[in-house]
Each structure stands twice: as C-alpha cells, then as structure tokens.
Design a protein around this motif. Structure first.
Motif, short mmCIF file in Angstrom:
data_model
loop_
_atom_site.label_atom_id
_atom_site.label_comp_id
_atom_site.label_asym_id
_atom_site.label_seq_id
_atom_site.Cartn_x
_atom_site.Cartn_y
_atom_site.Cartn_z
N THR A 99 25.58 10.97 -10.90
CA THR A 99 26.16 12.22 -10.42
C THR A 99 25.66 13.38 -11.27
OG1 THR A 99 28.10 12.02 -11.85
CG2 THR A 99 28.26 11.06 -9.62
N ARG A 134 29.88 9.91 -16.92
CA ARG A 134 29.43 10.09 -15.55
C ARG A 134 29.45 8.78 -14.77
NH1 ARG A 134 23.93 13.24 -16.60
NH2 ARG A 134 23.63 12.95 -14.35
N ASP A 170 27.21 14.50 -4.12
CA ASP A 170 28.32 13.98 -4.92
C ASP A 170 29.65 14.34 -4.25
OD1 ASP A 170 26.39 13.24 -6.75
OD2 ASP A 170 26.86 14.83 -8.19
N THR A 201 32.46 15.79 -5.03
CA THR A 201 32.92 16.62 -6.16
C THR A 201 34.42 16.84 -6.15
OG1 THR A 201 32.41 18.61 -4.87
CG2 THR A 201 30.71 17.81 -6.37
N SER A 243 33.10 13.12 -10.55
CA SER A 243 32.76 13.08 -9.13
C SER A 243 32.38 11.66 -8.73
CB SER A 243 31.58 14.01 -8.84
OG SER A 243 31.90 15.35 -9.12
N ALA A 270 29.73 9.05 -6.85
CA ALA A 270 28.31 8.90 -6.52
C ALA A 270 28.21 8.26 -5.15
CB ALA A 270 27.60 8.06 -7.57
#
Length: 289
Positions: free
Chosen positions: A93, A100, A116, A118, A127, A129
C-alpha cells in the motif's frame, strides 16, 4: 493417417484444468530495515539482524505459498529480504506509516493492482491492499487488511473505548467492499490480521456476512502459534471463491524456535494458510508445497 490424427488433435480445444493455489496471511511484526532508535519506531522495537531476516526467509520458503497477505512491513525493501525478487512479486500500500499492508504473489501468476482501500486507514491506521489475480478462465479479487488492535472480543454494538470505536468505523468500509464484490459477482478473498477473534457470536463477522455470504477458514479452530492462542489472523472467501476454498486444508506454520525471546526476532504471529481449487484455470502456473 498418422498426420491426419495429429492435425485433429491440434484442432481440439485445450482442456481447462483446475489449479490449486496455496493462500496465506502473515503479520511480520514491525518488519523494518530502519536502524535502532529511528524516530518512526517505538522505543521497544528492535530492528531485525541479517540473521533474523535469513530465518524469516527460510520460513517463507517453507511456507511456499502462491499468495501471501503481509502486515506490519515497512515497505518493499524489508519485504524483499523475506520474499526474494526472483520468486515473488511484491505489492505494498501507499500509506506513509511503518506498519504497511501488502500482497506477495508467486512469479508466474499475473495480477492487476487496484486502488488502496484508504477508508480503512482513517485515524492513521492501515489501508487495505487490493489486487485482481488472473487465473486463466477466472479472476480472483483479493483484499489484504490489518484492522485496529485492542478490541478482540467486545461486541461492537456495546463498544465504548476509543480503540473499539475505531475498529467499528472500519467495519462499514470493509462491508462496502464486500458488497461491491457480491454485486460484481466475482470470486473474492479478504484476509489478514483482523485483530478480532471472530467466533460464531462475533458482531463484526455478522456485519460482514450481511454484506455477502462468507466462509472463514479458521472457523472452529484455535492457533498453535507460540503455544496456543485464539486466531486473529483470518482468511474469508466469498462469491464463487467460497466453494473453491477447502477449510480442511487450514495450516499454521509454527516456528521451531521455542524460546519466547525469539518472538521479537521472528514474529508474534505465525503464517496461516489454506488451499483453493480454481476451476477451469487454464494457463495458470502455480505451485505451493
């Protein structure tokens, strides 16, 4: 006559065959290449040594999965020290955080990257993926997540703490993504660290199942990781993928190291995997031990 038979064989349509995929999720616990004392790291986080990275890479090789959702990874460089470039493609992401989320895909499998998710990353969280994996005659939509920590079992309808409220805010975002996939009529997976036990009475899981019917690979099981615990890492399948997943193939790759001090050098989570049988998957190059 022989040449005629050969020509006839060449004219026959190629038979599409089912392919087996091994799907996994693995929280790698503050995996970073930053130096100790970096201002982005909590004071109790000790970066891995080269030996630690090598151990993790050996476990990744033993896992031998076709797709792995990864969490708490500080970008491509850290991920590639565990999942080598010649064997895996890595998508991360675009969050500006150390922890991440990403998806690792075995070379030979093709995929497209979707934006992503978000909405899961509000309040400085992570976020999701999102990729579309191309499997010959079928596409598989995959969302990797790492939800808010600290609210493992409290019914979200009764949640009053700040952390539970943040987790509750993530549920509609995830449910909307699932609803969109149901409306698309596509096979899909949602997997990762949900930071939630999700037993049969769980309100979070019930909300997601209102968006679409879901099969949970970890249903009815506890994890043997580090001596035994309830699962918070889950693999959910929806749409046609619910019929592809074989919950009886659920596996947890435990570490041979038993010293609890090794949790900081390896991870406090173990890789969790399950197998899918994808129908009519001509042209798929997949492996998995």
């Amino acid at each position: 006559m022989k040449s005629v038979l050969m020509l006839f064989a060449l004219l026959l349509p190629l038979r599409a065959v089912a392919a087996e995929l091994k799907i996994a999720t693995w929280n790698l616990d503050w995996l970073t290449t930053r130096a100790a004392g970096d201002h982005e790291l909590p004071s109790d986080v000790t970066p891995r040594s080269d030996e630690d990275f090598n151990r993790l890479a050996q476990y990744a090789q033993e896992l031998d999965a076709d797709l792995i959702a990864i969490q708490e990874v500080d970008g491509f460089r850290a991920a590639s020290k565990v999942f080598p470039h010649d064997r895996y493609s890595i998508h991360m992401t675009h969050d500006h955080v150390v922890q991440r989320v990403g998806i690792v895909v075995r070379r030979g499998l093709k995929y497209d990257i979707n934006p992503d998710v978000t909405g899961l990353g509000e309040h400085h969280l992570r976020s999701g993926a999102d990729i579309t994996l191309h499997l010959g005659g079928s596409d598989l939509r995959v969302l990797a997540v790492h939800l808010k920590k600290g609210c493992r079992e409290v019914p979200l309808t009764k949640a009053t703490t700040h952390v539970c409220e943040e987790l509750r805010d993530q549920v509609p975002v995830l449910a909307d993504w699932i609803t969109a996939r149901r409306q698309d009529g596509v096979p899909f997976l949602v997997l990762g660290d949900f930071n939630r036990w999700m037993d049969s009475r769980d309100t979070l899981l019930a909300d997601l199942r209102q968006a679409a019917p879901l099969v949970r690979a970890t249903e009815g099981h506890s994890s043997p990781c580090w001596g035994g615990e309830n699962f918070i890492d889950h693999i959910l399948a929806g749409g046609p993928a619910a019929g592809w997943m074989h919950p009886d193939t659920l596996r947890v790759l435990t570490y041979s190291e038993t010293d609890r001090a090794m949790k900081d050098r390896l991870s406090d989570h173990c890789p969790v995997s399950v197998r899918l049988t994808v129908p009519e998957a001509s042209g798929v190059s997949a492996g998995g031990g």
